[in-house]
Structure formats: structure tokens, C-alpha cells
Design a protein around this motif. Sequence first.
Motif, short mmCIF file in Angstrom:
data_model
loop_
_atom_site.label_atom_id
_atom_site.label_comp_id
_atom_site.label_asym_id
_atom_site.label_seq_id
_atom_site.Cartn_x
_atom_site.Cartn_y
_atom_site.Cartn_z
N LYS A 138 0.82 -1.20 0.00
CA LYS A 138 0.00 0.00 0.00
C LYS A 138 0.86 1.25 0.00
O LYS A 138 1.01 1.90 1.04
N PRO A 139 1.48 1.56 -1.14
CA PRO A 139 2.30 2.78 -1.16
C PRO A 139 1.39 4.01 -1.12
O PRO A 139 0.22 3.93 -1.52
N LYS A 140 1.92 5.09 -0.61
CA LYS A 140 1.13 6.33 -0.56
C LYS A 140 0.88 6.79 -1.99
O LYS A 140 1.82 6.88 -2.79
N GLY A 142 0.52 8.59 -5.38
CA GLY A 142 1.20 9.75 -5.96
C GLY A 142 2.57 10.04 -5.37
O GLY A 142 3.10 11.14 -5.54
N THR A 143 3.15 9.07 -4.66
CA THR A 143 4.49 9.29 -4.10
C THR A 143 5.48 8.28 -4.67
O THR A 143 5.60 7.16 -4.16
N PRO A 144 6.18 8.65 -5.73
CA PRO A 144 7.17 7.72 -6.27
C PRO A 144 8.40 7.67 -5.37
O PRO A 144 8.63 8.60 -4.58
N HIS A 145 9.13 6.58 -5.43
CA HIS A 145 10.40 6.47 -4.72
C HIS A 145 11.48 6.17 -5.75
O HIS A 145 11.63 5.04 -6.19
N TRP A 146 12.20 7.23 -6.13
CA TRP A 146 13.20 7.08 -7.19
C TRP A 146 14.46 6.44 -6.65
O TRP A 146 14.96 6.82 -5.59
N VAL A 147 14.95 5.45 -7.40
CA VAL A 147 16.22 4.81 -7.02
C VAL A 147 17.11 4.69 -8.26
O VAL A 147 16.64 4.86 -9.38
N LYS A 148 18.38 4.40 -7.97
CA LYS A 148 19.34 4.22 -9.06
C LYS A 148 19.85 2.80 -8.96
O LYS A 148 20.50 2.45 -7.97
N ALA A 149 19.54 1.98 -9.94
CA ALA A 149 19.94 0.56 -9.88
C ALA A 149 19.68 -0.09 -11.23
O ALA A 149 19.18 0.56 -12.16
N THR A 174 -0.65 -13.50 4.69
CA THR A 174 -0.42 -12.26 3.94
C THR A 174 1.07 -12.01 3.80
O THR A 174 1.84 -12.18 4.75
N THR A 175 1.48 -11.57 2.61
CA THR A 175 2.84 -11.08 2.40
C THR A 175 2.76 -9.57 2.35
O THR A 175 1.98 -9.02 1.58
N LYS A 176 3.52 -8.91 3.23
CA LYS A 176 3.46 -7.45 3.25
C LYS A 176 4.74 -6.86 2.67
O LYS A 176 5.84 -7.27 3.07
N ILE A 177 4.59 -5.89 1.78
CA ILE A 177 5.78 -5.25 1.20
C ILE A 177 5.75 -3.78 1.61
O ILE A 177 4.73 -3.10 1.45
N LYS A 178 6.88 -3.32 2.16
CA LYS A 178 6.93 -1.93 2.62
C LYS A 178 8.18 -1.24 2.12
O LYS A 178 9.23 -1.87 1.97
N ILE A 179 8.06 0.08 1.92
CA ILE A 179 9.21 0.89 1.53
C ILE A 179 9.50 1.88 2.64
O ILE A 179 8.59 2.58 3.11
N PHE A 180 10.76 1.97 3.06
CA PHE A 180 11.14 2.96 4.08
C PHE A 180 12.21 3.87 3.50
O PHE A 180 13.32 3.40 3.21
N PRO A 181 11.91 5.14 3.32
CA PRO A 181 12.95 6.05 2.86
C PRO A 181 13.94 6.32 3.99
O PRO A 181 13.53 6.67 5.10
N LEU A 182 15.23 6.12 3.73
CA LEU A 182 16.26 6.44 4.71
C LEU A 182 16.96 7.70 4.23
O LEU A 182 16.48 8.37 3.31
N PHE A 183 18.13 7.97 4.82
CA PHE A 183 18.80 9.22 4.48
C PHE A 183 19.27 9.24 3.01
O PHE A 183 18.85 10.07 2.22
N GLU A 184 20.09 8.25 2.67
CA GLU A 184 20.57 8.21 1.28
C GLU A 184 20.11 6.96 0.55
O GLU A 184 20.48 6.72 -0.58
#
Length: 264
Positions: A138-140, A142-149, A174-184
Motif C-alpha cells: 500500500k504505497p502512498k 502519488g508518491t514515487p520512490h526514485w532509485v538508481k539501480a 499475507t505477504t506485506k511489502i513496505k518501503i522505508f525512505p532512509l537518508f541516502e
Amino acid sequence: HVSEDPITDAENEVKAWAKDKKNEIEQLKSQEKFRREFLSNISHEFKTPLFATQGYIETLQDGLIEEDMEMAKNFLDKAARNLDRLNYLIQDLDEISKLESGKMVLNIEKFDIVDLIKDTTYSLEDKAKQHNIKIEFKPKAGTPHWVKADRNKIHQVLYNLIDNSLKYGKEGGTTKIKIFPLFEQVLIEITDDGYGIEEKNLSRVFERFFRTDKSRSRDIGGSGLGLAIVKHIVEAHQQNVNVRSTEGIGTTFGFTLQKVQSGN
Ligand code: ADP
């Protein structure tokens, strides 16, 4: 430079050379040991499903097919499952030999990890239904999380981890997937509510061919290479992967990726 003591200089030079050679020999020895173990592991992994298939087919040929149709069908199923296992093994071996030859070329690009997670869960939806497991992400809005990979390789990391959560998760769970933005970085976590991993095995699950007795005895398909592949890919990105688990409660695998600000 002119030395005060040319003899000591020469001696030191010889000593340094000998040390270099010694290191080189140690390295060759450890590579040789690795190769030996690798070969013996592979042949063992191949023999088990191969002999099982042979056994089922021979029994069918020996008359089971006429005597007991029900049992014969069951044996055919089992033979097919063992062939599947061989197939997995070959695919994963292909992949890991590419990764371990050090020839992994990363195709780094900027992308939205939210998108990739959605794509990956979509491709595993049928399997999730088969196992009666819900994948919750359940990502928020309209909030993308840009990464470089490397997008394809990270797809494989996600695929292997989510796939495992379905294989070792609880029916109806249930399998839960979460994203946590850290500093870098961005941390991605995949949590299942399956039977978990014993403490003593936790540090071993990333080893190639390692499978716990539970997954072997429950006859869950797999090669024991999936997590080794995950670790390789994540570390090639100079990022980290880790696992924590409580028996009977569930398991969480997490890995980081380099974060990019949207404008970069
Ligand atoms: P495979 O799934 O092909 O056996 P992996 O390398 O993906 O190989 O996993 C290695 C082992 O780690 C599995 O066989 C299983 O015993 C254990 N494992 C992996 N993921 C989980 C999980 N989510 N829950 C419990 N055990 C797991």
C-alpha cells in the motif's frame, strides 16, 4: 634513493616478494577448494531428483501402469515435479555462474521502485492465489520512490523474495511489502507470516544450495540458489540485504537501494 644498508634492502625486497607469492598460493588454494565443493554440491543436487524420476519411471514400466492407475498417476506427478526441480536448478545455475564469474554488468538507471514492486507482484498474482496468500502493498498514492539501480536485476531480487514468501508463507496468510525512505537509501522489506527460519539457520540461508530441512521435507520446489542470487545482485550494487525471523511467526527480508532525489 641511496640506502644506508643495501643488504637489508635486498632482504626486505625478497621478503615482500615471498609474502606476495604466499598470498597468491593461498588464494589459488581457496579457489580450488571452492570449485571442489561447488562441483560436489551440484552433482548431489542433480542426482537426487534424477534418481527419483528414474525410480518412478522404472516402477511404472515394471507394470504399475496396468496394475494401479491411481498410483501410476501419482507417480507420474511426482516424476514431473522432480523434472521441474531439475529445470529450476539449471536456470538458477546459469544465472549464478554468470554472477560469480564476476562478469555481471550493471545497467544502472533511475526508476520508481513503487512501479517495479507493482509489476513484480502482478507477475506473481496467480501463484499467490494458488497458495491462498494475499500480497499487501500500500504505497502512498502519488508518491514515487526514485532509485538508481539495474531495474531487471532488482526485479529478480524482488521476484525471488516475494516468491519465497509464497512458498514458505502460511496458507491464507499475507505477504506485506513496505518501503522505508532512509537518508541516502531506500529500504524495501518483504514480510511473511509463515513458519519462519530457525535462529541457527538464519546466517546460512544466503549460501548457495542451502535449504532448511523443513523446505526439503515439505517437498517445496526450489534450488537453494534463489537467495544466493539475491545477495550477489544486492552486493554488486554496494547495498545490503538482511533477514530476521521468528519461528512460527514469520520472516522479513530487507534490502537497500541507492535513493535519488526526483530532480537528479
Ligand atoms: P529455494 O527456495 O530454492 O530453496 P532460496 O535460496 O531461495 O532457495 O532459499 C534457501 C532456503 O531458505 C529455503 O530452502 C528455505 O529453507 C529458506 N527460506 C527462504 N525464504 C524463506 C521464508 N520466507 N520463510 C522461511 N524460510 C525461507
